[in-house]
Design a protein around this motif. Structure first.
Motif, PDB file in Angstrom:
ATOM      1  N   ASP A  66       0.718  -1.076   0.012  1.00 31.93           N
ATOM      2  CA  ASP A  66      -0.063  -0.136  -0.052  1.00 31.93           C
ATOM      3  C   ASP A  66       0.790   1.432  -0.166  1.00 31.93           C
ATOM      4  N   HIS A 110      -4.429  -1.404  12.217  1.00 29.86           N
ATOM      5  CA  HIS A 110      -4.175  -0.749  10.864  1.00 29.86           C
ATOM      6  C   HIS A 110      -2.914   0.330  11.176  1.00 29.86           C
ATOM      7  N   GLY A 124      -4.105   2.225   6.884  1.00 34.81           N
ATOM      8  CA  GLY A 124      -4.677   1.884   5.911  1.00 34.81           C
ATOM      9  C   GLY A 124      -4.749   0.290   5.921  1.00 34.81           C
ATOM     10  N   THR A 125      -3.459  -0.276   6.296  1.00 36.09           N
ATOM     11  CA  THR A 125      -3.013  -1.624   6.034  1.00 36.09           C
ATOM     12  C   THR A 125      -3.436  -2.352   7.222  1.00 36.09           C
ATOM     13  N   LYS A 126      -4.142  -3.345   7.098  1.00 38.32           N
ATOM     14  CA  LYS A 126      -4.561  -4.382   8.346  1.00 38.32           C
ATOM     15  C   LYS A 126      -3.546  -5.185   8.539  1.00 38.32           C
ATOM     16  N   GLN A 145      -2.701  -8.172  11.662  1.00 38.05           N
ATOM     17  CA  GLN A 145      -3.357  -9.278  12.203  1.00 38.05           C
ATOM     18  C   GLN A 145      -2.278  -9.683  13.101  1.00 38.05           C
ATOM     19  N   ILE A 157      -0.509 -10.186   7.099  1.00 39.58           N
ATOM     20  CA  ILE A 157      -0.860  -8.955   6.311  1.00 39.58           C
ATOM     21  C   ILE A 157      -1.285  -9.526   4.919  1.00 39.58           C
TER      22      ILE A 157
END
Length: 254
Positions: A43, A139, A142-144, A146, A162
């Motif tokens: 991103d 985030h 904007g990048t999630k 986990q 990711i």
């Protein structure tokens, strides 16, 4: 998404200082391993997982000019010792670097880099923002991300998912509920220290069993000891979709 293996070695790297074994004496560049770390371009931003003792050289070798964040897996020095060198990014980008770590790891960083957090701020010290990591997804621009909990013997560590990428290092146990977070990923990166049993790391056979269980499209093994053997010989033993990673290897994840 593009991932670069900045380092694929264990805590002492390969070659090990003063070791005369055939792997440490190898002239194959794939047998030369800095301490484990990855650079993820996603991103439009650069994320780094772990900044070990080789961080400065890794950044120079990969030509990295900016990073958005560093995510820590745990507090061991082979994963944190290079943090001071974010000063270069502070200077170039005129801002602090966001550091993502769980509370226990933050406590260690505050101790190891006490001058950063001292009341008197010496000129030129690293500028960083410590941000909590828990089991909940978060985030970064904007990048999630986990987090995935794993165990390094008795030490809890975090891996990260990711998108379709999962990165786990320094683990020898992952609970079923955490494996659920890993399912469906196209690419799994996992530590595999050596072939012989180890107290706190997955062995090659244990890592292969986890790959068989989770069924990613591709798997890459990292955090590799000289005891694993020569890269090319080990690679020849692996399934077609499983790879022994090496420093500077770049992979694309759709």
């Amino acid at each position: 998404m593009k991932l670069t293996f900045l380092g694929t070695g264990t805590s002492q790297g390969v070659p090990i200082i003063a070791c005369k074994c055939p792997v440490c004496k190898s002239t194959n560049f794939k047998d030369k391993r800095l301490r484990a770390s990855v650079l993820i371009h996603v991103d439009g931003q650069n994320l780094v997982i772990d900044s070990g003792p080789d961080f400065r050289y890794q950044m120079l070798r990969a030509g990295v000019e900016n990073i958005s964040a560093i995510l820590f897996t745990h507090e061991h020095k082979d994963h944190t010792a290079g943090l001071d060198d974010i000063r270069a990014f502070n200077w170039v980008n005129k801002e602090a670097v966001n550091i993502y770590a769980e509370k226990r790891v933050q406590t260690s960083l505050r101790k190891e880099f006490s001058y950063v957090f001292a009341e008197f701020k010496y000129p030129g010290i690293p500028q960083m923002n410590l941000i909590d990591v828990t089991n909940e997804a978060f985030h970064i621009n904007g990048t999630k991300i986990q987090p995935i909990r794993a165990m390094h013997l008795k030490l809890p560590v975090y891996g990260y998912r990711i998108g379709d990428l999962v990165y786990i290092t320094d683990a020898n146990y992952i609970a079923m509920e955490e494996k659920e977070k890993m399912k469906g990923a196209k690419v799994l990166i996992l530590n595999a220290l050596r072939k012989e049993k180890h107290i706190s790391h997955f062995t090659l056979s244990e890592a292969l069993e986890l790959v068989k269980e989770l069924k990613p499209e591709k798997a890459y093994f990292t955090h590799i000891s000289h005891q694993m053997g020569f890269h090319d010989e080990v690679q020849a033993e692996l399934p077609d979709n499983v790879f022994l990673a090496y420093d500077q290897l770049e992979i694309e994840i759709d």
